[in-house]
Design a protein around this motif. Structure first.
Motif, short mmCIF file in Angstrom:
data_model
loop_
_atom_site.label_atom_id
_atom_site.label_comp_id
_atom_site.label_asym_id
_atom_site.label_seq_id
_atom_site.Cartn_x
_atom_site.Cartn_y
_atom_site.Cartn_z
N ARG A 1 0.74 13.55 -0.84
CA ARG A 1 1.83 13.43 0.51
C ARG A 1 1.29 13.88 1.66
O ARG A 1 1.40 13.52 2.61
N GLU A 2 0.54 15.16 1.34
CA GLU A 2 0.18 15.76 2.83
C GLU A 2 -1.04 15.47 3.17
O GLU A 2 -1.34 15.88 4.33
N ARG A 3 -1.65 14.46 2.70
CA ARG A 3 -2.88 13.60 3.41
C ARG A 3 -2.41 13.25 4.74
O ARG A 3 -3.02 13.02 5.94
N LEU A 4 -1.03 13.03 5.07
CA LEU A 4 -0.72 12.37 6.06
C LEU A 4 -0.08 13.52 7.26
O LEU A 4 0.32 13.19 8.39
N ARG A 5 -0.15 14.54 6.83
CA ARG A 5 0.30 15.74 7.69
C ARG A 5 -0.45 15.84 9.06
O ARG A 5 -1.64 16.07 9.04
N GLU A 6 0.10 15.70 10.12
CA GLU A 6 -0.48 15.76 11.41
C GLU A 6 -1.37 14.23 11.47
O GLU A 6 -2.41 14.24 12.20
N LEU B 1 8.44 14.38 13.41
CA LEU B 1 6.98 14.17 14.24
C LEU B 1 6.23 15.88 14.00
O LEU B 1 4.97 15.47 14.18
N ASP B 2 7.05 16.75 13.91
CA ASP B 2 6.30 17.96 14.20
C ASP B 2 5.09 18.22 13.09
O ASP B 2 3.96 18.68 13.02
N SER B 3 5.46 17.77 11.53
CA SER B 3 4.62 17.56 10.61
C SER B 3 3.78 16.45 10.38
O SER B 3 2.59 16.37 10.25
N LEU B 4 4.25 15.30 11.01
CA LEU B 4 3.49 13.97 10.89
C LEU B 4 2.44 13.92 11.97
O LEU B 4 1.49 13.31 11.80
N VAL B 5 2.79 14.36 12.92
CA VAL B 5 1.83 14.32 14.32
C VAL B 5 1.33 15.67 14.77
O VAL B 5 0.24 15.94 15.11
N GLY B 6 2.32 16.55 14.96
CA GLY B 6 2.08 18.00 15.39
C GLY B 6 3.05 18.16 16.23
O GLY B 6 3.65 17.40 17.15
N PRO B 7 3.46 19.50 16.55
CA PRO B 7 4.39 19.88 17.55
C PRO B 7 3.72 19.21 19.02
O PRO B 7 2.84 19.44 19.67
N VAL B 8 4.99 18.49 19.61
CA VAL B 8 4.68 17.84 20.90
C VAL B 8 4.09 18.76 22.07
O VAL B 8 3.16 18.27 22.76
N VAL C 1 0.78 -1.24 0.01
CA VAL C 1 0.11 0.04 0.01
C VAL C 1 0.82 1.16 0.07
O VAL C 1 1.76 1.42 0.96
N ASN C 2 0.62 2.19 -1.09
CA ASN C 2 1.32 3.46 -1.20
C ASN C 2 0.32 4.49 -0.49
O ASN C 2 -0.43 5.28 -1.00
N TYR C 3 0.28 4.37 0.98
CA TYR C 3 -0.62 5.07 1.71
C TYR C 3 -0.11 6.50 1.52
O TYR C 3 0.49 6.96 1.15
N GLY C 4 -1.29 7.35 1.90
CA GLY C 4 -1.21 8.81 1.93
C GLY C 4 0.01 9.14 2.48
O GLY C 4 0.33 8.63 3.74
#
Length: 679
Positions: free
Chosen positions: A478-483, A561-568, A465-468
């Motif tokens: 690509r930015e579907r995965l942002r946060e 992870l700032d972009s993948l999850v959000g600033p901790v 799977v080439n997921y979002g």
């Protein structure tokens, strides 16, 4: 007599693709493809991984005529550790004394010089050793014969922490005078930027251009083109930003023969090619299109190369990228025909006709190939090292697009079981394994993958799977995965799995998920948050998001992870809620956890903490550790043990006995945290 298929339980089919053959073409969780090609006179040079030789990376050379051969014998290992993922680790040039090669040796990360055609010559060190933290590391070397130096990226640790590091462009004397003297290493720019690529010099060598970015960004989010004037002493002065930056990242920059710059920028939502005025930064699109002419950059990747006649060899496409010639004057883009549909970003060019790269097809493995663009002749410089495989045992790959619950696209590669001598029981569907790739900034290709064939030739389906978040399908995908890491990737994998059941290709209850690194996180979160899978194989995974966000990983990805999850600091609950280590009680199905003891990216402490918190839960599992392995397994013995353990897991869960495979001991963690014996 024609061979007849015999009805045999799925998973138990006899296959000529054993674990040794399947892993001979793998390294660090990916296909063991050649990389970082270059043209040296009439020869083609490159590096290739050798899983069967302790996982070392070998520098190779292929003459115009005759057999290819290694440049260096063992134990020399040509591999950089800059930003931990490395980059191009060699350079070569011809002078009056023959060929001079410069390379990074993995064990000590020093630069060495070597005369491969001088009898009795031995590599000699050019750079010193530092005992501070990770020491001195080098990447993207370039030989300057006029100045008698080699230039490249220097990564220097200033303390023992993973973030105690600086990076500069530096010059090292070729005479070896810096081998024991750090002060003899000349710094050509300051260390004002956290991350940099190697410099590209203008044809008159009076200017240099390179890429730079800073925390909290990744290069595919914010890389900029830096340009500087180069003095007679080689020092880079009047350094300024020319183009790119957050929201308009640059994948690659090169000088054309006429002194202009070419660059791949993502300003339209797609990495397209532009001509850049080196004085003003003014941009002119060369071929505007909703497809990619670049990708997620790491040090040394090249999607295009300017030829001396003004044309540009380019890789382009959606998902898979193919080779083409672009004429900037006319705007014509002409594909190079042939069966190779997957090209890696390792292009090299010479003159106006030679293009060298690494390419594969649906039934061809990755090979080093040279294309004469004047005649369209394609020459295979180096074939895959593993033996020939009967194509009848290889799956027929299918590029698929599935539709998610909200109507969005999910890209995947489907591989149905295939074996000319076996068929499954009437009315039964095969078990399927959903593969989550180890990105997020990677893409599962449609090239021949014997690790996949290991399973499909035994009657187990695979879907990658080439997921979002996967590059190659435009910025919006690509930015579907942002946060949304741990949400979108998990949902996309589940969407594909459920679609296979709905289509009648698979059966609910006979689905597994498998992933390494970021894909290991996706697999683990899938067990915590869905009921889709009956088991999972989890390799060197991210299990504790908070530890990665608070300094327990390497510098390059320490703010990823700032972009993948959000600033901790802003969303601490999100880190808690999405971490598999927080919710082991939600896991109810068996799993296999595989970990290298020397992994500095996803450290073993995460896996151990996860298992400790699983204590007392009635969940069968196995935990295998491998001494000396880092992030992604490179030694073939390790990979053989891992893939056989994985097959045994599926056999125990799905009810088949894979012939010749040792049974994987499964255990239930007791209240003291004791678990399956490690290897």
């Amino acid at each position: 007599m024609r061979n007849r298929s015999i009805e045999t339980p799925y998973g138990a089919w006899a296959s000529p693709i054993d674990a040794e053959l399947a892993t001979a073409g793998m390294t660090a969780g990916q296909i063991a493809a050649p990389a970082y090609v270059g043209v040296i006179g009439d020869e083609v040079w490159w590096v290739e991984p050798r899983p069967d030789d302790d996982g070392r990376v070998v520098l190779m050379r292929g003459p115009a005529e005759g057999a290819v051969r290694p440049v260096l014998p063992g134990p020399w290992n040509v591999r950089s550790r800059v930003i931990e993922y490395g980059g191009r680790a060699w350079a070569a040039a011809a002078d009056d004394h023959g060929i001079l090669a410069v390379f990074v040796h993995f064990a000590d990360q020093r630069l060495y010089a070597y005369r491969p055609d001088v009898p009795g010559a031995e590599p000699r060190p050019l750079t010193p050793v530092s005992g501070v933290g990770g020491g001195l590391r080098w990447a993207e070397p370039e030989i300057d014969l006029v100045r008698g130096e080699v230039h490249g990226v220097l990564e220097e640790f200033t303390g023992d922490g993973p973030g105690d590091v600086r990076r500069v462009i530096a010059a090292v004397p070729l005479d070896g005078s810096a081998a024991g003297d750090r002060s003899a290493v000349r710094e050509l720019c300051d260390d004002g930027r956290r991350f940099i690529s190697g410099p590209r010099y203008s044809p008159d060598r009076r200017r240099a251009a390179w890429l730079a970015w800073d925390h909290p960004y990744m290069p595919w989010d914010a890389a900029e083109i830096m340009i500087a004037d180069v003095g007679e002493d080689g020092i880079m002065r009047r350094v300024r930003t020319l183009a790119g930056g957050p929201g308009d990242p640059v994948a690659q920059v090169e000088w054309a023969a006429d002194g202009s710059l070419l660059a791949a920028l993502e300003r339209t939502g797609w990495w397209n090619l532009y001509r850049v005025d080196p004085d003003t930064g003014r941009l002119r699109a060369l071929f505007p299109a909703e497809e990619e002419f670049g990708g997620a950059q790491r040090l040394g990747l090249r999607w295009f190369g300017p030829l001396t006649d003004g044309r540009v060899a380019v890789l382009h496409g959606r998902g898979a990228q193919r080779l083409a010639l672009l004429d900037p004057g006319t705007g014509d883009l002409v594909d190079v025909s042939g069966e190779r549909s997957e090209w890696l970003p390792h292009l090299a060019v010479s003159g106006s006709t030679r293009v060298v790269g690494v390419a594969a097809g649906r039934f061809r493995p990755y090979e080093v190939v040279e294309v004469d663009v004047a005649t369209a002749e394609v020459r295979v410089v180096a074939q895959a090292r593993y033996g020939a495989v009967d194509p009848a045992f290889l799956p027929e790959p299918q590029a698929r697009v599935f539709i998610g619950p909200e109507g969005g696209e999910v890209h995947a590669n489907l591989y149905l079981p295939r074996n000319p001598h076996a068929t499954g029981p009437t009315g039964e569907r095969p078990p399927f394994v959903v593969w989550a790739h180890g990105g997020p900034a990677l893409r599962a290709s449609l090239a021949v993958n014997l690790e996949i064939a290991y399973f499909t030739s035994r009657g187990i389906g695979v879907v990658e799977v080439n997921y979002g978040g996967t590059p190659g399908f435009g910025r919006a995908y690509r930015e579907r995965l942002r946060e949304q890491w741990g949400v979108v990737d998990v949902e996309d994998c589940a969407t594909v799995a459920r679609a296979l059941v709905d289509e009648g290709l698979a059966t609910a209850g006979r689905l597994a998920i498998r992933g390494g690194s970021a894909g290991g996180f996706t697999a683990a979160v899938s067990l915590v948050t869905t009921d889709v899978y009956a088991c999972a194989t989890i390799l060197y995974p991210v299990l504790d998001l908070y530890s990665l966000a608070t300094g327990q990983t390497h510098d390059f990805e320490s703010h990823y992870l700032d972009s993948l999850v959000g600033p901790v600091a802003e969303v601490p609950d999100r880190y808690h809620d999405r971490s598999p280590v927080t919710h082991p009680e939600r896991i109810t199905v068996p799993f296999l956890l595989l970990q290298g003891t020397d992994d500095v990216i996803c450290r073993p402490a995460q896996a151990e903490r996860f298992l400790d918190r699983l204590a007392g839960r009635p969940v069968p599992h196995a935990y295998l550790t491998f001494e000396g392995e880092g992030h992604g397994f490179r030694n073939q013995k390790t990979m053989v043990a891992a893939i056989e353990a994985e097959l045994s897991l599926y056999g125990q869960v799905f009810g088949f006995a894979p012939p010749g495979i040792p049974a994987l001991p499964m255990a239930v963690t007791d209240e003291r945290g004791d678990h399956a014996e490690s290897r």
